[in-house]
Scaffold this motif. Structure first.
Motif, PDB file in Angstrom:
ATOM      1  N   ASN A  92      -3.645 -47.664 -10.254  1.00  0.00           N
ATOM      2  CA  ASN A  92      -2.278 -47.408 -10.720  1.00  0.00           C
ATOM      3  C   ASN A  92      -2.270 -46.475 -11.925  1.00  0.00           C
ATOM      4  N   LYS A  93      -3.238 -46.602 -12.813  1.00  0.00           N
ATOM      5  CA  LYS A  93      -3.318 -45.723 -13.969  1.00  0.00           C
ATOM      6  C   LYS A  93      -3.609 -44.286 -13.539  1.00  0.00           C
ATOM      7  N   GLU A  94      -4.516 -44.117 -12.597  1.00  0.00           N
ATOM      8  CA  GLU A  94      -4.829 -42.772 -12.104  1.00  0.00           C
ATOM      9  C   GLU A  94      -3.637 -42.167 -11.374  1.00  0.00           C
ATOM     10  N   LYS A  95      -2.940 -42.987 -10.622  1.00  0.00           N
ATOM     11  CA  LYS A  95      -1.770 -42.505  -9.890  1.00  0.00           C
ATOM     12  C   LYS A  95      -0.676 -42.074 -10.864  1.00  0.00           C
ATOM     13  N   ARG A  96      -0.499 -42.826 -11.949  1.00  0.00           N
ATOM     14  CA  ARG A  96       0.486 -42.473 -12.957  1.00  0.00           C
ATOM     15  C   ARG A  96       0.125 -41.165 -13.646  1.00  0.00           C
ATOM     16  N   LYS A  97      -1.165 -40.932 -13.875  1.00  0.00           N
ATOM     17  CA  LYS A  97      -1.602 -39.704 -14.543  1.00  0.00           C
ATOM     18  C   LYS A  97      -1.257 -38.470 -13.718  1.00  0.00           C
ATOM     19  N   LYS A  98      -1.333 -38.589 -12.399  1.00  0.00           N
ATOM     20  CA  LYS A  98      -1.077 -37.437 -11.544  1.00  0.00           C
ATOM     21  C   LYS A  98       0.391 -37.022 -11.553  1.00  0.00           C
ATOM     22  N   HIS A  99       1.287 -37.949 -11.878  1.00  0.00           N
ATOM     23  CA  HIS A  99       2.708 -37.651 -11.850  1.00  0.00           C
ATOM     24  C   HIS A  99       3.268 -37.258 -13.215  1.00  0.00           C
ATOM     25  N   LEU A 100       2.403 -37.085 -14.203  1.00  0.00           N
ATOM     26  CA  LEU A 100       2.857 -36.698 -15.531  1.00  0.00           C
ATOM     27  C   LEU A 100       3.005 -35.181 -15.626  1.00  0.00           C
TER      28      LEU A 100
ATOM     29  N   GLU B 131       2.696 -31.581 -17.774  1.00  0.00           N
ATOM     30  CA  GLU B 131       1.601 -31.058 -18.597  1.00  0.00           C
ATOM     31  C   GLU B 131       1.751 -31.478 -20.048  1.00  0.00           C
ATOM     32  N   LEU B 132       2.962 -31.535 -20.539  1.00  0.00           N
ATOM     33  CA  LEU B 132       3.196 -31.948 -21.918  1.00  0.00           C
ATOM     34  C   LEU B 132       2.799 -33.413 -22.118  1.00  0.00           C
ATOM     35  N   GLU B 133       3.148 -34.264 -21.166  1.00  0.00           N
ATOM     36  CA  GLU B 133       2.774 -35.678 -21.263  1.00  0.00           C
ATOM     37  C   GLU B 133       1.262 -35.858 -21.170  1.00  0.00           C
ATOM     38  N   GLN B 134       0.615 -35.073 -20.312  1.00  0.00           N
ATOM     39  CA  GLN B 134      -0.845 -35.156 -20.200  1.00  0.00           C
ATOM     40  C   GLN B 134      -1.512 -34.718 -21.504  1.00  0.00           C
ATOM     41  N   THR B 135      -0.975 -33.695 -22.142  1.00  0.00           N
ATOM     42  CA  THR B 135      -1.518 -33.228 -23.414  1.00  0.00           C
ATOM     43  C   THR B 135      -1.364 -34.299 -24.486  1.00  0.00           C
ATOM     44  N   ARG B 136      -0.212 -34.958 -24.503  1.00  0.00           N
ATOM     45  CA  ARG B 136       0.007 -36.033 -25.478  1.00  0.00           C
ATOM     46  C   ARG B 136      -0.962 -37.193 -25.254  1.00  0.00           C
ATOM     47  N   LEU B 137      -1.245 -37.511 -23.999  1.00  0.00           N
ATOM     48  CA  LEU B 137      -2.193 -38.578 -23.704  1.00  0.00           C
ATOM     49  C   LEU B 137      -3.594 -38.212 -24.162  1.00  0.00           C
ATOM     50  N   LYS B 138      -3.979 -36.964 -23.974  1.00  0.00           N
ATOM     51  CA  LYS B 138      -5.316 -36.531 -24.401  1.00  0.00           C
ATOM     52  C   LYS B 138      -5.428 -36.543 -25.916  1.00  0.00           C
TER      53      LYS B 138
END
Length: 90
Positions: A71-79, A81-88
């Protein structure tokens, strides 16, 4: 006797899943408690009475962890680019 052991294994696995999903109890606590209880039974009566229930509890824990990871990996794919950058950046 075998049916009661299998039934106990399934009930304990369901209870483990409930503990992991719906309570704040440490997810390793039921497995550790069952191992503590199973050790004297194994030494006195034999491992055939406790192997199946403890295995079902362990598999329930493994499947819950795999489901959480999926579920965590699936959620990451739907973010975005800005949200992915914030997570990193966290």
């Amino acid at each position: 006797m075998k049916l009661s052991i299998l039934l106990l294994g399934f009930v304990l696995a369901y209870m483990e899943r409930y503990v992991i999903r719906h309570t704040r109890v440490n997810k390793w606590l039921p497995l550790v408690c069952s191992l503590i209880i199973a050790t004297p039974i194994t030494l006195l009566m034999g491992p055939h009475l406790v192997v199946w229930p403890v295995l079902m509890i362990f598999l329930s824990l493994v499947f819950c962890e795999a489901e959480d990871w999926w579920n965590k990996e699936k959620r990451k794919k739907h973010l975005t680019e800005l949200e992915q950058t914030r997570l990193k950046d966290l």
